[in-house]
Design a protein around this motif. Structure first.
Motif, mmCIF file in Angstrom:
data_model
loop_
_atom_site.group_PDB
_atom_site.id
_atom_site.type_symbol
_atom_site.label_atom_id
_atom_site.label_comp_id
_atom_site.label_asym_id
_atom_site.label_seq_id
_atom_site.Cartn_x
_atom_site.Cartn_y
_atom_site.Cartn_z
ATOM 1 N N THR A 222 4.380 -20.015 -33.447
ATOM 2 C CA THR A 222 5.826 -20.210 -33.438
ATOM 3 C C THR A 222 6.472 -18.880 -33.111
ATOM 4 O O THR A 222 6.341 -17.910 -33.880
ATOM 5 N N PRO A 223 7.160 -18.784 -31.962
ATOM 6 C CA PRO A 223 7.750 -17.492 -31.579
ATOM 7 C C PRO A 223 8.774 -17.038 -32.614
ATOM 8 O O PRO A 223 9.560 -17.827 -33.136
ATOM 9 N N GLN A 224 8.743 -15.744 -32.909
ATOM 10 C CA GLN A 224 9.698 -15.158 -33.831
ATOM 11 C C GLN A 224 10.805 -14.478 -33.051
ATOM 12 O O GLN A 224 10.584 -13.936 -31.973
ATOM 13 N N ALA A 225 11.991 -14.521 -33.611
ATOM 14 C CA ALA A 225 13.114 -13.844 -32.957
ATOM 15 C C ALA A 225 12.855 -12.341 -32.971
ATOM 16 O O ALA A 225 12.537 -11.772 -34.022
ATOM 17 N N PRO A 226 12.948 -11.672 -31.811
ATOM 18 C CA PRO A 226 12.702 -10.230 -31.780
ATOM 19 C C PRO A 226 13.737 -9.477 -32.601
ATOM 20 O O PRO A 226 14.909 -9.846 -32.631
ATOM 21 N N GLN A 227 13.279 -8.428 -33.263
ATOM 22 C CA GLN A 227 14.148 -7.641 -34.128
ATOM 23 C C GLN A 227 14.477 -6.298 -33.475
ATOM 24 O O GLN A 227 13.653 -5.691 -32.810
ATOM 25 N N GLY A 228 15.708 -5.835 -33.715
ATOM 26 C CA GLY A 228 16.092 -4.492 -33.312
ATOM 27 C C GLY A 228 16.122 -4.248 -31.822
ATOM 28 O O GLY A 228 15.877 -3.130 -31.376
ATOM 29 N N THR A 229 16.420 -5.272 -31.024
ATOM 30 C CA THR A 229 16.483 -5.084 -29.572
ATOM 31 C C THR A 229 17.866 -4.607 -29.163
ATOM 32 O O THR A 229 18.866 -4.940 -29.811
ATOM 33 N N PRO A 230 17.966 -3.819 -28.085
ATOM 34 C CA PRO A 230 19.272 -3.361 -27.629
ATOM 35 C C PRO A 230 20.156 -4.533 -27.217
ATOM 36 O O PRO A 230 19.689 -5.598 -26.815
ATOM 37 N N SER A 231 21.452 -4.341 -27.309
ATOM 38 C CA SER A 231 22.410 -5.373 -26.930
ATOM 39 C C SER A 231 22.318 -5.676 -25.426
ATOM 40 O O SER A 231 22.083 -4.778 -24.613
ATOM 41 N N ASN A 232 22.502 -6.959 -25.089
ATOM 42 C CA ASN A 232 22.507 -7.332 -23.677
ATOM 43 C C ASN A 232 23.685 -6.724 -22.924
ATOM 44 O O ASN A 232 23.689 -6.693 -21.694
#
Length: 475
Positions: A222-232
């Motif tokens: 189950t894919p997890q939402a990525p954490q701490g990624t830069p804003s789009n």
């Protein structure tokens, strides 16, 4: 007289058609290296039959009035041109074929928008499409790593480590066999689709089974939402300017490397290792050139099509963007690498699992046929210029293991090297394409000459090799 079937341009094709530039043609190049020789007459017959077995590839752009609502592909019963040509042998034959792939796109007005060139006794395989400078730097890598980087137009690695030595396949020093050079107009088709056609031609030519290998089994998660990624919304980093060349267009460098080691059961894939390698390479390059640290965004094509004879022709990939923050890319030590690889794997899995139109919802809206296509073309070009600062840093297209044997029979043999390259227009200015054949990684770096020169390409290659080896740390 039968009226030819017409097919409206899909979203990807229309956007590409709107943004064509003569100085930087939208071409994909594939080169397949065989140990033996091919019979030109038999090859032409086999390839023509392969085109008929994948009839969607036999198409040309239909003529239309300026106020038409859509571009359309017109399907043809036969090719308009001779697709296969045999080039005179010579030391520079392969280099010249690469140059043609970068500067001469097969026309959209003739069916099919591809060409296949046969090069025998091609000369040096690895290196550049333009000059011997890169080849000289490549040869120098047999000695000191510091000397290599200096001769390649860069500076030594800050860590002081010598990049691992390449273990070249004997066939790759100087090709005595045959190279099949496929050039594709990317407005109409992509590399995986045309490779499928070439696999069909190989089976027809040599009588060998060229069915695709089964896809590797992945444990479903189950894919997890990525954490701490830069804003789009944050502007991504650009590849720092090197030593550009006065002539327009793209430059190209190809090389062969060992596949990176990955322990069985690892939570990341080779694709994740290549993604991290690309990010660290560009971050290192930008630091060397004094660029202000900014988040990196790497475009990654995702292709969900089947690889058998039912594979749809055309441009079938969807694009996702993998982000990296500046802080993540400052530490490339063995202790930090497993964490970065796992974090990247989480992001790529999540992005691949998201249902999304090929170029996003905005492109779908932009290509809706509610106004004349000429008006939409002008709007698309304007929006592309306005959105340039938010364009991703680079593109990494990992074909993965080439799924077909590409076996042309006893005399010509089976492919031992396959390279791809993708267009490298500004503002990205650099694309990285990888594929693996016969247990080796085949890397192509392609860049805009408005951004980089051939010495820059050689230095980027050495940085890539270094960081690819670094991703094996702790394995």
């Amino acid at each position: 007289m039968t009226v030819p079937t017409r097919i409206p341009f899909p979203v990807v094709d229309e956007v590409a058609r709107h943004c064509l530039q003569e100085e930087e043609p939208e071409t994909v190049h594939i080169e397949v290296h065989l140990p033996g020789r091919l019979d030109p007459v038999r090859l032409r017959k086999a390839f023509t039959e392969a085109l008929h077995r994948h009839p969607r590839i036999l198409m040309r752009e239909a003529r239309g009035r300026w106020y038409r609502r859509r571009y359309e592909w017109e399907l043809t019963a036969e090719p308009d041109v001779e697709v296969v040509s045999v080039l005179p042998p010579g030391r520079d034959a392969l280099r010249d074929a690469r140059t043609r792939a970068l500067v001469e796109a097969p026309p959209l007005s003739l069916s099919p928008p591809i060409r296949l060139e046969v090069v025998e006794g091609a000369g040096p395989v690895e290196g550049s499409e333009a000059t011997d400078v890169v080849g000289d730097a490549r040869a120098g890598s047999r000695g000191s790593g510091v000397g290599t980087l200096a001769r390649a137009g860069g500076v030594p690695l800050s860590s002081g480590r010598v990049p691992p030595q390449r273990h070249d396949c004997p066939q790759l020093g100087h090709s005595q066999g045959t190279v099949l050079f496929l050039t594709i107009n990317h407005t109409a088709l992509d590399g995986p689709a045309c490779l499928r056609v070439l696999a069909t031609a190989a089976e027809l030519y040599g009588g060998k089974d060229n069915s695709p290998a089964p896809a590797p089994l992945r444990t479903p998660e189950t894919p997890q939402a990525p954490q701490g990624t830069p804003s789009n919304w944050s502007k991504p980093a650009r590849v720092a300017k090197g030593t550009p060349e006065p002539s327009p267009g793209n430059g190209l460098l190809v090389t062969e490397l060992p596949l990176p080691h990955r322990p069985k059961g690892s939570p990341y894939t080779v694709n994740d290792q290549l993604m991290v390698t690309t990010a660290l390479t560009i971050a290192h390059w930008n630091r060397e050139h004094g660029a202000h640290p900014r988040p990196l965004r790497i475009t990654m094509p995702v292709d969900d099509r089947p690889r058998d004879t039912t594979m749809p022709m055309g441009n079938g990939t969807r694009l996702v963007e993998v982000p990296f923050s500046p802080d993540e890319l400052t530490d490339a030590t063995p202790a930090h690498m497993p964490t970065l690889l796992r974090r990247t794997a989480t992001r790529t899995r999540a992005l691949k699992s998201l249902p999304r139109p090929q170029l996003g919802h905005g492109a779908t809206l932009l290509t809706a046929p509610v106004t004349p296509v000429a008006w939409r073309a002008a709007l698309t070009r304007g929006l592309r210029r306005a959105a340039a600062p938010w364009t991703s840093t680079t593109l990494l297209s990992n074909i993965g293991r080439v799924p077909y044997p590409l076996d042309f029979g006893e005399e010509a043999g089976r492919a031992h090297a396959v390279w791809f390259s993708a267009p490298a227009r500004m503002p990205r200015g650099l694309t990285v394409t990888t594929a693996s054949t016969a247990g080796r990684l085949h890397l192509a770096l392609r860049w805009s000459r408005a951004l980089l020169g051939h010495g820059d390409g050689a230095h980027l290659r050495d940085l890539f090799e270094h960081y690819l080896h670094t991703t094996e740390a702790g394995t």
